[in-house]
Write a protein that holds these residues in place. Structure first.
Motif, PDB file in Angstrom:
ATOM      1  N   THR A 121     -17.009   8.463  34.571  1.00  0.00           N
ATOM      2  CA  THR A 121     -16.287   9.297  35.185  1.00  0.00           C
ATOM      3  C   THR A 121     -14.953   9.591  34.643  1.00  0.00           C
ATOM      4  N   LEU A 122     -14.293   8.427  33.919  1.00  0.00           N
ATOM      5  CA  LEU A 122     -13.109   8.786  33.046  1.00  0.00           C
ATOM      6  C   LEU A 122     -13.476   9.942  31.892  1.00  0.00           C
ATOM      7  N   ARG A 123     -14.549  10.320  31.700  1.00  0.00           N
ATOM      8  CA  ARG A 123     -14.916  11.322  30.642  1.00  0.00           C
ATOM      9  C   ARG A 123     -14.690  12.483  31.244  1.00  0.00           C
ATOM     10  N   GLU A 124     -15.393  12.886  32.509  1.00  0.00           N
ATOM     11  CA  GLU A 124     -15.047  13.828  33.198  1.00  0.00           C
ATOM     12  C   GLU A 124     -13.904  14.310  33.715  1.00  0.00           C
ATOM     13  N   LEU A 125     -13.074  13.319  33.817  1.00  0.00           N
ATOM     14  CA  LEU A 125     -11.419  13.305  33.996  1.00  0.00           C
ATOM     15  C   LEU A 125     -10.817  13.346  32.654  1.00  0.00           C
TER      16      LEU A 125
END
Length: 507
Positions: free
Chosen positions: A94-98
């Protein structure tokens, strides 16, 4: 609006307009670079904030911040989740997408690092994070050391359930923001320069135009006056300083036009005066020459004839002397060079004295002279006795010229008001034509009736003009009233003076 106020408003506009246009430009560029959508953002506490035209970019930033706050909350409240591979995998994805990542360190060893974290430089970078001020450092992404990114790092220390020491590193990639800002800021700066330049040019144009246009109008008016064109009025129609200058300029033009007109009129009057004086002087000179030739040729062969000729010569010389004296007196009055000896004068007693003097004058031997007044006591005015006597004698002499009736009457009338005395000299002569009446006090003016009067004596045309000059110097006014065939009345006023009982001071 005054020029001062206009300049002040222009200075204020030079500040406010660029500020307003800069804000407007910033809003437009923000929409262009960061997108514009109406979205709703839910905070970490479940409260819903409604934003207007929020961009997708800022939505991601906000979502990333909320997720990181959630991870920090887990580290503080349930640190064992940070050892769960499934939880870390889901959170890392999720953090990577953000465009963010996290690193977990347990007892000095890295137990988890997001997929985008460059493992080769991880330990060195963590050391730099630990020593950097406020947790900011330079991060090399997993794409390789030759391609780097700018990020912020936040360190959170916590303790696992088994008392193991844990450290959480939350990494936020700033490359997207810096990429947009690298284009936004130069364009914003260029827009600011254009706005300031445009505003100053526009305001300078309008303000200078409002100043230069009336200046050009005044310049054209001055050039017309320089060329002698005084019939074109200057219509500024402004309520500022230029309007005041225009009004003063227009008043100057009117006065100059009046002055030139008056000068031309004076010139015509002088020419007429020279003609009249030449005519009037030539008449007695001709008479004197005739008498002298008669005496020389012994035409006057008796004592009686010789005395008659000598008397005629004396009368003609007196006429010449009187005309020259009037001309000289008027010239001094006109140039303000005749001194006045003012003193308290009893107007009633003065008129009584003049009445007796007129009765004793041989020229008025056939004229019935009377003083008419309701004033009983002294009536004082500050006046020059000799000049005032000249006024009465000139008016009486003028009246004598117009008397053409067998029953000749001349009355001196006196009336009084609290502020002034009114003196009126009335005759029953032929009167003055209505068309000529307004001109009788003008210099060098003579009604034709006076030149053809029964007395056979012409005047210089200065008698009543001298009267007006003297009376106006006393602070009074003079006027003429006449009816053809009935008579003429010349009136003048004298301001009265009051005196205290103790000292005689003028009040």
């Amino acid at each position: 609006m005054t020029i001062r106020l206009r300049l002040i408003l222009s200075y204020i506009a030079m500040v406010l307009i660029p500020i307003f246009l800069t804000l407007l430009t910033a809003m437009v560029l923000t929409r262009v670079f960061f997108g514009t959508e109406d979205t709703s953002v839910r905070g970490g506490d479940g409260f819903q904030f409604h934003g207007h035209a929020l961009s997708e970019f800022w939505e991601k930033i906000n979502e990333r911040e909320q997720l990181m706050n959630g991870v920090k909350f887990v580290a503080e409240q349930d640190p064992e989740l940070l050892a769960d591979p499934n939880f870390l995998a889901d959170t890392g994805e999720t953090l990577r997408e953000l465009q963010a990542g996290l690193v977990i360190v347990r007892n000095g060893e890295v137990t988890y690092a997001s997929a985008d974290v460059d493992q080769e430089y991880l330990e060195a970078e963590l050391a730099r994070i630990d020593t950097a001020q406020e947790g900011h450092s330079r991060w090399m992404m997993s794409r390789g050391p030759e391609v780097g990114g700018r990020y912020t790092a936040e360190r959170v220390d916590f303790t696992f359930d088994d008392q193991g020491v844990g450290t959480l590193y939350l990494l936020s990639d700033l490359n997207p923001l810096l990429g947009k800002m690298s284009r936004f800021m130069p364009l914003m700066f260029f827009s600011l320069l254009v706005i300031v330049a445009f505003t100053n040019l526009l305001l300078t144009f309008f303000v200078s135009r409002s100043i230069l246009r009336p200046l050009y109008t005044l310049k054209r008016a001055a050039e017309r006056i320089k060329e002698g064109e005084l019939d074109h009025p200057l219509l500024m129609q402004r309520k500022d300083e230029f309007g005041e200058v225009g009004e003063a300029f227009e008043e100057m033009r009117e006065r100059l036009k009046h002055s030139i007109h008056l000068q031309l009129q004076y010139e015509e009057n002088r020419k007429e005066m020279l003609s009249n004086i030449s005519h009037d002087l030539k008449t007695p000179i001709t008479g004197i020459k005739a008498c002298v030739e008669g005496l020389r040729d012994r035409v006057a062969d008796t004592e009686e004839k010789r005395n008659k000729y000598i008397t005629m010569i004396g009368q003609k010389a007196d006429d010449m002397d009187r005309m020259i004296e009037e001309l000289f007196l008027f010239s001094k009055l006109d140039l303000k060079r005749l001194p006045f000896d003012f003193e308290p004068v009893d107007v009633l007693g003065f008129l009584q004295s003049c009445s007796e003097e007129l009765k004793a004058d041989p020229r008025f031997a056939q004229v019935q002279i009377e003083l008419i007044t309701a004033v009983e006591g002294p009536l004082y005015a500050i006046a020059d006795r000799d000049k005032l006597k000249r006024v009465l004698m000139n008016i009486a002499d003028n009246s004598l010229h117009y008397m053409n009736k067998p029953d000749q009457r001349l009355s001196l009338e006196l009336e009084a008001s609290p502020r002034e005395a009114l003196v009126r000299i009335r005759d029953n002569g032929a009167g003055i034509d209505e068309a000529a009446l307004p001109k009788v006090f003008e210099r060098f003016y003579r009604a034709e009736a006076s030149r053809s009067s029964s007395s056979g004596r012409g005047g210089s045309g200065l008698g009543l003009a001298i009267v007006r000059q003297i009376i106006e110097a006393h602070g009074g006014i003079v006027r003429a009233d006449s009816r053809a065939g009935v008579g003429t009345a010349i009136s003048f006023t004298l301001p009265l003076q009051t005196y205290s009982r103790t000292g005689g001071e003028r009040k």
